[in-house]
Design an enzyme around this catalytic site. Structure first.
Site, short mmCIF file in Angstrom:
data_model
loop_
_atom_site.label_atom_id
_atom_site.label_comp_id
_atom_site.label_asym_id
_atom_site.label_seq_id
_atom_site.Cartn_x
_atom_site.Cartn_y
_atom_site.Cartn_z
N THR A 52 8.51 -3.26 -3.83
CA THR A 52 8.30 -2.02 -3.28
C THR A 52 9.67 -1.33 -3.31
OG1 THR A 52 6.79 -3.13 -1.74
CG2 THR A 52 7.79 -1.06 -0.93
N LYS A 204 7.72 -13.68 6.29
CA LYS A 204 7.13 -12.32 6.34
C LYS A 204 6.04 -12.46 7.65
CE LYS A 204 5.20 -8.42 4.11
NZ LYS A 204 4.84 -7.54 2.90
#
Length: 366
Positions: A52, A204
């Site tokens: 990303t 995460k």
């Protein structure tokens, strides 16, 4: 007015070593100082893999984007002031979305890191990476690259073209941590959103929030902002395992536990040639009676079985509700299923096949 050339001729006639206008002397001295300062900066090798942080927005949805659309060099060019922290060299290892991360790229990263430190090409390394598998790449590298120099992974939750993109700040702070003397001897670190996390501890924890990375069992290793780096946790002992020479990792399957669970997935994993199975168990790594029977069949067939947990935090303890000693199982301790899989793969590749020896490796540092 006498020209610079005229001054030089006059200086030669008079036997003066040098005659230069004050303004030119000051300008020359300033340039020399800037060059000296740049040369004295630490050297950081940036290994870009995509993700990303290298993405561009796409109009398919309000938060849609295409990962890996920007090169590492372009990414660095968009980070104001980073050139004052270090001399940067950028190499593009891959440019993929992190859901496509694979062991071949892991081997490429590990070997490039080892080479860079062995040949004194860099003082530290920063890896740009997508967030979905960042914890897995960090953990793999932490177990195989040793302590030759700091290795930092960073990324972003918003693409480079988004409003309030977080990539530039994360990149700046990753470089800042990489060149900080306190980062040495701590293995691979993950730096995002003003926090420094150890490779073993970090996960995460949120699908879209900027503050998605946490270390639920051990807490952050430190904090960073544009002015300072502060470590709050001591460095912990870590394993150092060899990279398999053939660049292949043994097949290890993850089986997710759930209500009404049978042993079908466990039996199929054995039939498919798995050398190891990680159970993402309920609670403290628990499974149903039917699944436990399948686990017993697997261990008798020579497959190593590790009990982890689908719960987001907490340790998996030995011999509580499951008799690990009886079944020959390994408790994952603090490692989540995805990291337990990587450690088991590396141990099997290093000829560690006995449950007792594998348990020692999983318990290292605790």
């Amino acid at each position: 007015m006498v020209s610079v050339r005229g001054l030089s001729i006059l200086a030669a006639i008079l036997g003066v070593a040098s005659v230069m206008p004050v303004s030119l002397c000051a300008e020359s001295a300033g340039a020399a100082s800037a060059i000296h300062k740049q040369v004295s900066l630490p050297r950081v090798l940036v290994l870009a893999t995509g993700g990303t942080i290298s993405g561009k927005a796409d109009n398919r949805s309000a938060i849609g984007y295409d990962a890996g659309a920007v090169t590492g060099q372009q990414l660095i060019a968009g980070v104001p002031g980073v050139e004052k922290l270090a001399r940067l060299q950028v190499e593009q290892i891959s440019n993929i979305a992190s859901q496509n991360m694979n062991s071949q790229i892991w081997f490429k990263l590990a070997e490039r890191i080892r080479q860079a430190f062995a040949n004194n090409e860099a003082d530290a390394i920063v890896i740009t990476h997508g967030t979905d598998t960042m914890e897995e790449t960090a953990f793999f590298l932490d177990n195989v690259v040793g302590d030759a120099g700091p290795v930092i992974l960073t990324g972003a939750m918003r693409p480079s073209t988004a409003i309030s993109a977080d990539g530039p700040a994360n990149m700046y702070e990753a470089v800042k941590v990489a060149v900080d003397p306190q980062a040495r001897g701590r293995g691979v670190l993950v730096v995002l959103n003003d926090e420094v996390q150890s490779a073993r501890a970090v996960s995460k924890m949120h699908t879209t929030a900027l503050q998605t990375f946490h270390s639920p069992n051990l807490g952050p290793a430190g904090y960073v902002d544009p002015s300072s780096v502060r470590f709050v946790a001591p460095a912990k002992p870590r394993l150092h395992l060899d990279l398999p020479a053939d660049h292949k990792l043994p097949r290890v399957q993850i089986v997710y536990a759930h209500a009404d669970m049978d042993a079908q997935q466990i039996d199929h994993a054995v039939q498919d040639g798995a050398r190891g199975i990680v159970i993402a168990g309920m609670g403290d790594g628990n499974v149903s009676t039917d699944a436990l029977a399948g686990i017993e069949r697997a261990t008798k067939a020579g497959v190593v079985v590790v009990r982890s947990t689908r719960v987001g935090s907490g340790f998996v303890n030995r011999d509580v509700e499951v008799d690990d000693d009886h079944y020959g199982l390994v408790a994952s301790m603090d490692l989540n299923p995805q990291k337990a899989r990587i450690l088991l793969q590396l141990l099997l590749a290093n000829k560690k096949t006995l449950a007792a020896d594998i348990q020692k490796a999983f318990s290292a540092g605790f």
